[in-house]
Design a protein around this motif. Structure first.
Motif, short mmCIF file in Angstrom:
data_model
loop_
_atom_site.label_atom_id
_atom_site.label_comp_id
_atom_site.label_asym_id
_atom_site.label_seq_id
_atom_site.Cartn_x
_atom_site.Cartn_y
_atom_site.Cartn_z
N GLN A 45 0.74 -1.14 -0.20
CA GLN A 45 0.03 -0.08 0.05
C GLN A 45 0.71 1.29 0.02
OE1 GLN A 45 -2.33 0.22 3.57
NE2 GLN A 45 -3.68 1.72 2.78
N VAL A 46 1.97 1.17 0.95
CA VAL A 46 2.72 2.42 0.85
C VAL A 46 3.50 2.49 -0.37
CG1 VAL A 46 4.95 3.51 2.19
CG2 VAL A 46 2.99 2.49 3.50
N LEU A 47 4.00 1.31 -0.91
CA LEU A 47 4.70 1.17 -2.20
C LEU A 47 4.09 1.88 -3.31
CD1 LEU A 47 7.55 0.15 -2.90
CD2 LEU A 47 6.27 -1.99 -3.85
N ARG A 48 2.86 1.58 -3.47
CA ARG A 48 1.95 2.18 -4.63
C ARG A 48 2.03 3.57 -4.30
NH1 ARG A 48 -0.99 -2.74 -4.35
NH2 ARG A 48 -2.19 -1.81 -2.40
N ALA A 49 1.73 4.19 -3.34
CA ALA A 49 1.67 5.60 -2.95
C ALA A 49 2.83 6.01 -3.34
CB ALA A 49 1.18 5.79 -1.55
N ARG A 50 3.92 5.68 -2.93
CA ARG A 50 5.24 6.32 -3.41
C ARG A 50 5.57 6.29 -4.80
NH1 ARG A 50 8.73 3.78 1.71
NH2 ARG A 50 8.35 5.34 3.39
N ILE A 51 5.21 5.33 -5.17
CA ILE A 51 5.61 5.20 -6.88
C ILE A 51 4.66 6.40 -7.46
CG2 ILE A 51 4.98 3.69 -9.26
CD1 ILE A 51 5.74 1.08 -7.17
N VAL A 52 3.19 6.42 -6.95
CA VAL A 52 2.61 7.68 -7.66
C VAL A 52 3.13 9.00 -7.32
CG1 VAL A 52 0.24 8.57 -7.63
CG2 VAL A 52 0.47 6.35 -7.61
N GLU A 53 3.70 9.20 -6.02
CA GLU A 53 4.31 10.44 -5.71
C GLU A 53 5.48 10.63 -6.48
OE1 GLU A 53 5.07 13.77 -3.35
OE2 GLU A 53 3.37 12.68 -3.83
N MET A 54 6.19 9.58 -6.78
CA MET A 54 7.44 9.76 -7.62
C MET A 54 7.09 10.27 -9.11
SD MET A 54 10.13 7.02 -9.13
CE MET A 54 8.94 6.36 -10.29
N LYS A 55 6.08 9.48 -9.69
CA LYS A 55 5.80 9.96 -11.01
C LYS A 55 5.18 11.33 -10.98
CE LYS A 55 4.46 5.25 -12.74
NZ LYS A 55 3.47 4.39 -13.02
N ARG A 56 4.53 11.69 -9.89
CA ARG A 56 4.21 13.17 -9.82
C ARG A 56 5.17 14.33 -10.08
NH1 ARG A 56 3.39 17.25 -6.28
NH2 ARG A 56 4.40 15.99 -4.60
N GLN A 57 6.03 13.95 -9.04
CA GLN A 57 7.24 14.77 -8.98
C GLN A 57 8.07 14.71 -10.42
OE1 GLN A 57 9.70 13.94 -5.75
NE2 GLN A 57 8.45 14.26 -4.28
N GLU A 58 8.16 13.63 -11.05
CA GLU A 58 8.56 13.49 -12.55
C GLU A 58 7.93 14.55 -13.51
OE1 GLU A 58 8.90 9.54 -13.31
OE2 GLU A 58 10.73 9.08 -12.02
N GLU A 59 6.71 14.52 -13.43
CA GLU A 59 5.82 15.45 -14.11
C GLU A 59 5.87 16.78 -13.88
OE1 GLU A 59 3.67 14.67 -16.74
OE2 GLU A 59 4.65 12.59 -16.45
N GLU A 60 6.00 17.19 -12.75
CA GLU A 60 6.34 18.58 -12.49
C GLU A 60 7.74 19.09 -12.70
OE1 GLU A 60 5.65 19.12 -8.19
OE2 GLU A 60 3.48 18.58 -8.36
N ALA A 61 8.70 18.23 -12.82
CA ALA A 61 9.96 18.45 -13.41
C ALA A 61 10.15 18.93 -14.70
CB ALA A 61 11.07 17.39 -12.74
N LYS A 62 9.37 18.13 -15.47
CA LYS A 62 9.09 18.50 -16.90
C LYS A 62 8.74 19.73 -17.02
CE LYS A 62 8.46 13.62 -17.96
NZ LYS A 62 7.53 12.64 -18.59
N ILE A 63 7.97 20.72 -16.26
CA ILE A 63 7.52 21.83 -16.60
C ILE A 63 8.41 22.86 -16.48
CG2 ILE A 63 5.56 23.57 -16.09
CD1 ILE A 63 4.11 21.13 -14.70
N SER A 64 9.25 23.06 -17.31
CA SER A 64 10.40 23.93 -17.27
C SER A 64 10.22 25.46 -16.83
CB SER A 64 11.21 24.05 -18.85
OG SER A 64 10.26 24.58 -19.70
N GLY A 65 10.83 25.34 -15.86
CA GLY A 65 11.04 26.94 -15.10
C GLY A 65 9.41 27.47 -14.44
N GLU A 66 8.77 26.33 -14.77
CA GLU A 66 7.42 27.01 -14.21
C GLU A 66 6.88 26.25 -12.86
OE1 GLU A 66 2.69 26.56 -15.73
OE2 GLU A 66 4.44 26.92 -16.95
N ARG A 67 6.76 27.34 -11.76
CA ARG A 67 6.75 26.74 -10.58
C ARG A 67 5.13 26.71 -10.06
NH1 ARG A 67 5.81 28.45 -5.18
NH2 ARG A 67 7.01 27.67 -3.77
N ARG A 68 4.87 25.36 -9.76
CA ARG A 68 3.33 25.34 -9.43
C ARG A 68 2.83 26.48 -8.26
NH1 ARG A 68 1.69 19.95 -7.06
NH2 ARG A 68 -0.33 20.71 -7.38
N GLU A 69 1.55 26.36 -8.24
CA GLU A 69 1.00 27.68 -7.26
C GLU A 69 1.50 27.45 -5.76
OE1 GLU A 69 -0.69 29.57 -8.78
OE2 GLU A 69 -0.79 28.49 -10.59
#
Length: 357
Positions: free
Chosen positions: A270-294
């Protein structure tokens, strides 16, 4: 906007019909899906129904002014028009907020990880304070918490504590808690009475369903070992603790607080699945060049989001500049004012964005 609201109302009323359909009632999966969809639409639907009623009453009241009325009646109608106009504006604002794009994770349960960071043993003690704060807040909301993993420090704090929270709209309220929490106080170990500053980090992850993250047996390594800590004689003699490693990502999850090895394995996954999703979320955010989230709810683990100052009994949320002078109440789970303020700030930002576009 009115077209969208009418479409929403039509869908809500259609769901009423579907939820009475014998074929749907006999299918638990469809019944659950439709019931959740209707629940998600209900607040906006009710607001729209009231809005239409107010608009109609306003039209009728204005039409009355065109008739021959005595002075007393005319004043009464004008007063009614003022009240209805004010209510119409309130409903329009509420509907605009309800129609803002929603985070698809808002309705999910969460897994929370708290770790002592800078400050050694004092940071671990503060991590335990934060854990108790969230558990008490969850209790006040009618949510259920379950401890998944904990590493206790020498003085009874937490080097790390992981727990789940289940209930209605858990992620919607707790998502703002991710980040670095700073405490300023005189530590128990400080003999000179000096105020120290320490930090603990909090990560709030939406719980991932098995269908969202497929974990193949060939992609994981499962290790078992003897549990440590309190728990009786079997703690050190039975290999009930489980460590699961996701080989493709290197992500590891451990659980030893369950009643059996199977229970611990299920919780670790259960924890592992959540961490994998969190890692993917961070990777997606990193792709947004120079644009900081709210600034609200960034989830940036390195970001100092809140300070808890014991000498001044003060809690300050740095993202929105909110300061409360009731530290004890907040640490006892009275967090609703902070969370409502963060929610309002996010909604205001979204409305401003919508207006600019």
């Amino acid at each position: 906007m009115l077209d969208r609201l009418q479409a929403l109302a039509d869908r809500y009323e259609k769901l009423n019909e579907l939820l009475c359909d014998p074929d749907v009632v006999s299918d638990p999966s469809r019944l659950r899906s439709y019931a959740k969809e209707q629940s998600d639409l209900e607040e906006a639907y009710r607001a729209y129904v009231e809005y239409k009623k107010v608009v109609e009453q306003l039209r009728e009241a204005k039409a009355m002014l065109e008739e021959k009325l005595d002075d007393e009646m005319r004043e009464m109608v004008k007063l009614e028009i003022d009240e209805l106009t004010a209510r119409q504006k309130e409903l329009e604002e509420r509907i605009r907020i309800l129609m803002l794009p929603k985070d698809p994770n808002d309705g999910k349960n969460v897994i929370v990880e708290i770790r002592g960071a800078a400050g050694g043993e004092e940071a671990n003690l503060f991590a335990a304070d934060l854990y108790r704060m969230y558990v008490k807040y969850a209790d006040s909301q009618g949510w259920r918490t379950e401890l998944l993993e904990a590493t206790v420090s020498d003085l009874g704090g937490f080097k790390e504590v992981i727990f789940s929270v289940e209930g209605k709209d858990v992620y919607r309220k707790l998502k703002y808690e991710s980040g670095a929490h700073r405490v300023q106080r005189v530590p128990e170990t400080e003999s000179g009475g000096r105020i120290h500053t320490s930090t603990s980090t909090v990560v709030v992850m939406p719980e991932a369903e098995e269908v969202e993250v497929e974990i193949l047996d060939k992609d994981i390594r499962v290790d078992t070992f003897c549990s440590s800590g309190a728990g009786g004689q079997s703690v050190n003699t039975t290999k009930s603790a489980v460590r699961v490693t996701h080989i493709p990502t290197g992500i590891v999850a451990t659980c030893q607080d369950g009643k059996s090895q199977n229970d611990n394995k299920a919780k670790a996954l259960q924890v592992l699945r959540a961490r994998i999703v969190e890692m993917k979320r961070q990777e997606e955010e990193a792709k947004i060049s120079g644009e900081r989230r709210e600034k609200i709810g960034t989830g940036d683990r390195s970001e100092r989001i809140r300070t808890y100052n014991f000498p001044q009994s003060r809690v300050t949320d740095h993202r929105i500049g909110l300061t409360l002078h009731r530290l004890d109440a907040v640490l006892n789970g009275d967090m609703e004012e902070i969370i409502q303020a963060l929610t309002l700030a996010e909604q205001t930002e979204l409305l401003q964005k919508e207006n600019r576009s």
